[in-house]
Each structure stands twice: as C-alpha cells, then as structure tokens.
Enzyme design. Structure first.
Site, PDB file in Angstrom:
ATOM      1  N   LYS A 138      -4.526  -9.015  -7.093  1.00 60.30           N
ATOM      2  CA  LYS A 138      -5.933  -9.769  -5.847  1.00 60.30           C
ATOM      3  C   LYS A 138      -7.137  -8.770  -6.456  1.00 60.30           C
ATOM      4  O   LYS A 138      -6.344  -7.557  -7.275  1.00 60.30           O
ATOM      5  CB  LYS A 138      -5.490  -9.920  -4.111  1.00 60.30           C
ATOM      6  CG  LYS A 138      -6.395  -9.923  -3.559  1.00 60.30           C
ATOM      7  CD  LYS A 138      -6.247  -9.423  -2.623  1.00 60.30           C
ATOM      8  CE  LYS A 138      -6.596  -7.984  -1.955  1.00 60.30           C
ATOM      9  NZ  LYS A 138      -6.474  -7.397  -0.580  1.00 60.30           N
ATOM     10  N   LYS A 171       1.542  -1.319   0.219  1.00 64.32           N
ATOM     11  CA  LYS A 171       0.176   0.134   0.582  1.00 64.32           C
ATOM     12  C   LYS A 171       0.635   1.267  -0.240  1.00 64.32           C
ATOM     13  O   LYS A 171       0.704   2.415  -0.222  1.00 64.32           O
ATOM     14  CB  LYS A 171      -1.352  -0.346   1.709  1.00 64.32           C
ATOM     15  CG  LYS A 171      -1.720  -1.292   0.993  1.00 64.32           C
ATOM     16  CD  LYS A 171      -3.270  -0.392   2.061  1.00 64.32           C
ATOM     17  CE  LYS A 171      -4.365  -1.100   1.787  1.00 64.32           C
ATOM     18  NZ  LYS A 171      -5.519  -1.480   2.645  1.00 64.32           N
ATOM     19  N   LYS A 226     -10.859  -3.325  -4.024  1.00 64.52           N
ATOM     20  CA  LYS A 226     -11.870  -2.520  -3.921  1.00 64.52           C
ATOM     21  C   LYS A 226     -10.968  -1.374  -4.623  1.00 64.52           C
ATOM     22  O   LYS A 226     -11.150  -0.428  -4.758  1.00 64.52           O
ATOM     23  CB  LYS A 226     -12.005  -1.819  -2.742  1.00 64.52           C
ATOM     24  CG  LYS A 226     -12.625  -2.943  -2.027  1.00 64.52           C
ATOM     25  CD  LYS A 226     -13.192  -1.847  -0.416  1.00 64.52           C
ATOM     26  CE  LYS A 226     -13.691  -3.400   0.825  1.00 64.52           C
ATOM     27  NZ  LYS A 226     -12.950  -3.201   2.067  1.00 64.52           N
TER      28      LYS A 226
END
Ligand code: TYM
Length: 336
Positions: free
Chosen positions: A198, A115, A201
C-alpha cells in the site's frame, strides 16, 4: 432498529505527509458529501501517538493535515474540521469501548499485525487498542456513514461489532450500524515502487509515494521513476492480472481524471508505459499542483488554521458531549 440522523465522520492521522493515497482514497470523496450530509472531519492526533511522534513535528503535522483537507475542498463553513485530542469524548468513550471489545477481536486486526511486525511485545498498548479509539471517534457522534480507503474496512467492521455488543449488553438501540463508504477508482493506491504494498506515509522510500506537499518537478520525477513492466497497455482492466504496478498507475490516472479505469485502458491500448507516464505526470501536476500551492499558502497562516481547528473542536464537542452523557447514564456512571 431505531432511525438515526445521517451523519458522516472520517479521520486522518497527522503522522507524516499526506499522500495521493489519502487524497484519492478518502479526502477527495469527502468533498461531495458536504453537499448532502452533515460532515465531521478529524485530525486524529491521539491515534498518531500510538507510535512515537516528535511533539513539535506533531503540532505542525496536525496543521498540515487540516490545510490539506481545506486545500482539497473541505469547506470549514460546511464541515467541522478539528483535532481529536481537543474533544475529550473520544478518549472517554474509547475507555468504555476497551471494556466492550474482546481481546479475540483485536487479535484479528491485520493493521496491528502489520504495524507491530515481529516485535509485538514492544508495541505500545495504544497501538493494540487503536481500533477501539477509532470506534469511539465515529460513535461519539452517532455517525452513520464513514468514507475511507479500503484499508480501513476491517476497523469499521470492528466498530459495528462494538456498537452491536454495547447495544445488546445494555439492552438499548443507542449506537447506529455504521456504513463504510469505500468508493472511487482508487480505493487502494499502491506504492510506486512495489505494486503489492500500500502507498503509505510511513514507507521509508520517498519514491514510493506522491506527497501532497511535493512540487511539480518532484511529482513528475517520481512518476517517471515508478516501477512498471515492459508490456504495452491492454484494452481492458481484466487483462491486467498479475501486473500490479501497471494496474495501480491506471487506477491513479482514472481517479485523478474522474474517469473509469476501463476507459483509460482502452484509450491507451497498445501504447508503452513511457508515453502513459508522461501524461500521468502532466495530469498529476495539473490536479495536485493547485492543492499543494494552497496548502503552502494556508501553512503560512497558522493563526487562521488554528482558529479553524479551535472553532471545529467547539462545534464537535457540542455534538459529542450530550451523546457521551447519555452513554454514561446507560453504563450506570453516577452523575451527581
Ligand atoms: P490514515 O491516516 O492511514 O489514512 C487516512 C485515509 O486515507 C486512506 N488511505 C488510502 N486510501 C487509498 N489508498 C491508500 N494507499 C491509502 N492510504 C490511506 C485511509 O483508508 C483513510 O481513509 N485509522 C485511520 C484514521 C481514523 C479514522 C477514524 C478514519 C481514525 N479514526 C474514524 C475513519 C473514521 C487511519 O489510520 O487513516
């Protein structure tokens, strides 16, 4: 080891639309657990703000995750559904865990590395200590079982390390050894555009994921456009080595239909992906369509959703507050 009452806890971030990955990897598995366990499900808004969230969008996304849980079969009469920020034990215990967890442990967390990317210095401190807050979510309820997708495994290992260090530092058997529940045919749903990434969202490509808010036409379109290869389907999953996209679609099909991936493979053996995708689109619409419609109905009744969350927070607080008070006594905080 002391024995603990079996209790299930899990959470979802209100940071974008719920995807079929959230549904198949986590929420769908929670539904059955309601029959056998005490269950607590949390919309983790404190976690969401570790990256920027527009306040109005966050409020609605919080309701939308609650609506998604209920529409998927989480029954507010059987489970506690609430949002994290409204139960202060989460933040308070997280601070204590910031002082238990070691920098070296957090440095190893792959989700932070993914992230934060190349700009680690610009990531929020909250993003770095995110796993400590996650441990606090679970352990504030002395939860014993945590149903999640495969991507959360490392965070749950850290939760166990934190519980163990706390118990040993203070010479108590206060926190349980948390058991991850990672099961089903789709523990890691991949992007429809890239079988090695993956489904998420936060992926900038809308076509990479199926959202629980997508209507029938959009679901069918995204599946038709999903990346595959030109080989026909093999007779078993073992023969799918190196065909990540194909494997992903078969796993999604299996999870949606409640069958084993191997069974799905042998049924379609020798066929091309065009037919398979048509059937997968029909199946997805059949399973997800009613959830989408129920979510929309619930979202039109914000008063109802807010009342569920309010009652959930009150009930969650009743469980967590006495546990937090015991933690304060163990740590040596004077409660005059
Ligand atoms: P989050 O919000 O990213 O995802 C919620 C749940 O959905 C699962 N999931 C997936 N499963 C399979 N395939 C995918 N592509 C996929 N994407 C998401 C996740 O594994 C998760 O179970 N840190 C957590 C939220 C959290 C939490 C907790 C979970 C906060 N505190 C305490 C359990 C216990 C997260 O970011 O999930």
């Amino acid at each position: 080891m002391a024995t603990f009452k079996q209790r299930v806890f899990s959470g979802v971030q209100p940071s974008g639309n719920l995807t079929v990955g959230n549904y198949l990897g986590a929420i769908k598995n929670w539904v059955g657990l309601q029959e056998s366990h005490e269950t607590i499900f949390c919309v983790v808004d404190l976690h969401a703000i570790t990256v920027w969230q527009d306040p109005d969008v966050l409020r609605d996304a919080t309701r939308e995750v609650a609506a998604g849980m209920i529409a998927s079969g989480i029954d507010p009469k059987k489970s506690i559904i609430f949002n994290q920020s409204q139960v202060s034990a989460h933040a308070e215990l997280a601070w204590i865990f910031n002082c238990v967890a070691r920098m070296g442990w957090l440095n190893r967390m792959t989700q932070f590395k993914e992230k934060a990317g190349k700009h680690k210095e610009r990531a929020s401190v909250g993003l770095y200590v995110y796993p400590d807050l996650m441990a606090a979510d679970i352990l504030a309820y002395q939860a014993t079982h945590v149903p999640v997708g495969a991507d959360q495994k490392q965070h749950l290992e850290l939760t166990r390390d934190i519980a163990q260090k706390f118990n040993s530092d203070y010479g108590v058997e206060f926190f349980p050894e948390v058991e991850p529940l990672i099961f089903g045919e789709a523990t890691r749903v991949m992007s429809l555009r890239d079988g090695k990434a993956k489904m998420s969202k936060s992926d900038p490509s809308e076509n990479s994921r199926i959202n629980l808010t997508d209507d029938r036409d959009l679901i069918a379109k995204k599946i038709r456009k999903a990346r595959t290869d030109s080989e026909p389907l093999p007779g078993s999953m073992d023969e799918l080595e190196g065909r990540a996209e194909a494997k992903n679609l078969i796993n999604i099909f299996a999870a949606l239909s409640g069958r084993k991936a191997g069974e799905v493979c042998s049924e379609y053996e020798g066929q091309g992906f065009a037919d398979f995708k048509g059937d997968l689109a029909d199946l997805s619409v059949e399973v997800l369509g009613p959830i989408t419609e129920e979510m929309a109905r619930l979202m039109a009744d914000k008063t109802y959703l807010d009342s569920i969350l309010r009652e959930g927070s009150d009930n969650a607080d009743k469980v967590a507050s006495p546990i937090l008070r015991e933690v304060q006594d163990i740590v040596g905080f004077l409660r005059p």
